[in-house]
Enzyme design. Structure first.
Site, PDB file in Angstrom:
ATOM      1  N   TYR A 177      -8.281 -18.305   2.708  1.00  0.00           N
ATOM      2  CA  TYR A 177      -7.922 -17.235   2.110  1.00  0.00           C
ATOM      3  C   TYR A 177      -7.887 -17.113   0.545  1.00  0.00           C
ATOM      4  O   TYR A 177      -8.454 -16.419  -0.174  1.00  0.00           O
ATOM      5  CB  TYR A 177      -6.310 -17.113   2.361  1.00  0.00           C
ATOM      6  N   GLY A 216       0.785  -1.364  -0.055  1.00  0.00           N
ATOM      7  CA  GLY A 216      -0.157   0.045  -0.069  1.00  0.00           C
ATOM      8  C   GLY A 216       0.872   1.325  -0.103  1.00  0.00           C
ATOM      9  O   GLY A 216       0.571   2.213  -1.013  1.00  0.00           O
TER      10      GLY A 216
END
Length: 287
Positions: A151, A15
């Site tokens: 996941y 990010g």
């Protein structure tokens, strides 16, 4: 032309790299994270790069938080050109060992969080008849892997969600939808595998233990062998997708990831062939 970009999950790693690189390219970047007390690494990276970022609180598990962040960007600029759904969390635990609470958390962060963000920006992009929603998926969204079934299920859901939106909302409203599929990020991957295992009770002494030990050792070896990318390398691919004249529906980020998923993607590497087939079959659109 400068774009207004909203990025989730900017307290660490990928990010941060996305936000900084986008700002370096001259875009207006809103870097968001759940807890603003964890912004030090982002601020330091921005300072080192000589760029300015707009930092907002955004918790992808809260509809109110997501909507508030989107509303702030719209108030400031009247538009959001690109949403980058980067926030997510890994989870390594077999189904038998996973609690229902953990399963719900994995799905909420990795899938529902993407839906919340996309839902919040869609009215504005639809009104503008332009926009791009880019979601960080994984090769785990294409190929099921040991101990990653929860996941992978979340990432498979992200892939189907993106494909479905691209089949009708894209052509009708001029909005692009893309998933980016890394094969692993060197600075985080192996360490995060063990951190997550320890945070959920460590390696339990049962029949799965030798299998999990084999899996973890393999992940550590692949990281040591340099098979994974840096966060900056993955961010570069994401910006390439964002800047593409005709963005792909899906994009792997390395040769290793490409090879790993090739049995699933070789017939339609960027997802465009499938998009056209689905559009024609369901919507009668042959474009």
């Amino acid at each position: 032309m400068s774009k207004v970009i909203l990025v989730t999950g900017c307290s660490t790693g990928l990010g941060i790299s996305i936000a900084v690189q986008a700002a370096q390219a001259g875009h207006i970047v809103y870097a968001t994270m759940r807890n603003l007390t964890k912004r030090d690494a982002l601020d330091s990276a921005a300072s080192d790069a000589g760029v300015s970022l707009n930092v907002l609180a955004l918790d992808v598990q809260s509809t109110e938080s997501v909507n508030a962040a989107v509303d702030q960007v719209i108030t400031d600029h009247g538009r959001i050109d690109v949403l980058i759904n980067n926030a997510g969390a890994g989870y390594v635990r077999t189904t038998e060992q996973a609690t229902e609470e953990e399963i719900n958390w994995v799905m909420d962060v990795n899938f529902n969080g993407v839906v919340r963000g996309t839902k919040a920006v869609m009215p504005h992009m639809r009104k503008a008849r332009s926009g791009h929603v880019i979601t960080v998926s994984s090769v785990g969204g294409l190929v099921g892997q040991p101990f990653n079934e929860i996941y992978c299920a979340a990432k498979f859901a992200v892939e189907g969600y993106t494909e479905a939106l691209a089949s009708y909302a894209g052509p009708a409203f001029g909005i692009h939808f893309s998933v980016v599929e890394p094969g692993g990020i060197a600075t985080e991957f192996a360490a995060n595998v063990m951190k997550q295992v320890e945070a959920t009770g460590g390696m339990l002494d049962d029949e799965y233990l030798p299998l999990l030990q084999t899996y973890v050792a393999g992940a550590q070896n692949r990281a040591a062998d340099g098979l994974y990318q840096t966060a900056d390398e993955v961010a570069e691919v994401i910006l390439d997708v964002m800047n593409a004249e005709k963005p792909p529906i899906r994009k792997r980020t390395s040769e290793w990831a490409e090879g790993f998923a090739s049995h699933k993607t070789s017939g339609d590497p960027d997802g465009k062939k499938g998009q056209k087939l689905i559009q024609t079959f369901f919507m009668g659109a042959d474009t």
